[in-house]
Design a protein around this motif. Structure first.
Motif, short mmCIF file in Angstrom:
data_model
loop_
_atom_site.label_atom_id
_atom_site.label_comp_id
_atom_site.label_asym_id
_atom_site.label_seq_id
_atom_site.Cartn_x
_atom_site.Cartn_y
_atom_site.Cartn_z
N LYS A 137 0.82 -1.21 0.00
CA LYS A 137 0.00 0.00 0.00
C LYS A 137 0.86 1.26 0.00
CE LYS A 137 -4.30 -0.84 2.13
NZ LYS A 137 -5.07 -0.86 3.37
N ASN A 153 2.25 1.47 -3.67
CA ASN A 153 1.19 1.50 -4.68
C ASN A 153 -0.08 2.09 -4.06
OD1 ASN A 153 2.64 -0.12 -6.80
ND2 ASN A 153 2.63 -1.58 -5.12
N PRO A 154 -0.05 3.36 -3.68
CA PRO A 154 -1.19 3.91 -2.93
C PRO A 154 -2.50 3.99 -3.73
CG PRO A 154 0.37 5.63 -3.48
CD PRO A 154 1.00 4.33 -3.89
N LYS A 155 -2.41 4.04 -5.05
CA LYS A 155 -3.62 4.20 -5.86
C LYS A 155 -4.17 2.87 -6.38
CE LYS A 155 -2.44 8.84 -7.19
NZ LYS A 155 -2.34 9.83 -8.21
N ASP A 156 -3.49 1.78 -6.06
CA ASP A 156 -3.91 0.47 -6.54
C ASP A 156 -5.09 -0.03 -5.73
OD1 ASP A 156 -4.14 -2.00 -7.70
OD2 ASP A 156 -2.19 -2.74 -7.05
N LYS A 157 -6.22 -0.18 -6.38
CA LYS A 157 -7.43 -0.67 -5.70
C LYS A 157 -7.44 -2.19 -5.60
CE LYS A 157 -9.18 3.42 -5.35
NZ LYS A 157 -8.98 4.14 -4.14
#
Length: 135
Positions: free
Chosen positions: A17, A20-24
């Motif tokens: 996380k 890759n903070p924008k990875d849903k």
């Protein structure tokens, strides 16, 4: 043992996380990484048990694909990764247990996931090389 298992999972979730903070779809990515590493560990253990003639086993022979490497990958997934996939799902993601794990095993300065992943890859490569040399 359970404590180390959850520490590795908490660290891998937090690190993924973080980078890759924008990875849903982080759940499936972290799940696949950890399950693959668990499968590699099982493979290495069974390889050494076979070498020392403690346990002999026959792998599933699959001929679904025209390429041998795809058949080998499918065999690895079914024999080694799938059992850990089931265990990991129920211990980590079932009923969102990962939230409790993240609260209980907060991130520390130690890099549990990186240590686990590098040691797993090292042990796998070491086992593969020495098993082929010694056999």
């Amino acid at each position: 043992m359970k404590n180390i298992y959850y520490l590795i999972w908490a660290d891998s979730i937090n690190r993924y996380k973080e980078f890759n903070p924008k990875d849903k779809g982080w759940k499936i990515s972290v799940f696949n990484m950890n399950t693959f590493l668990n499968g590699l560990n099982l493979w290495a253990i069974l390889l050494w048990l076979k070498y020392f003639k403690i346990l002999s086993f026959n792998l599933l022979n699959v001929h679904l694909f025209p390429v041998k490497s795809l058949n080998d990958l499918f065999t690895f997934i079914v024999v080694f990764a799938f059992p850990f996939g089931v265990i990991n799902y129920f211990l980590i993601f079932y009923k969102n247990r990962y939230k409790m794990i993240l609260n209980k095993y907060s991130i520390s300065d130690s890099s549990y996931f990186m240590t686990y992943s590098f040691s797993t890859v090292f042990i796998t490569i070491f086992s593969l090389i020495f098993y082929n040399i010694l056999s």
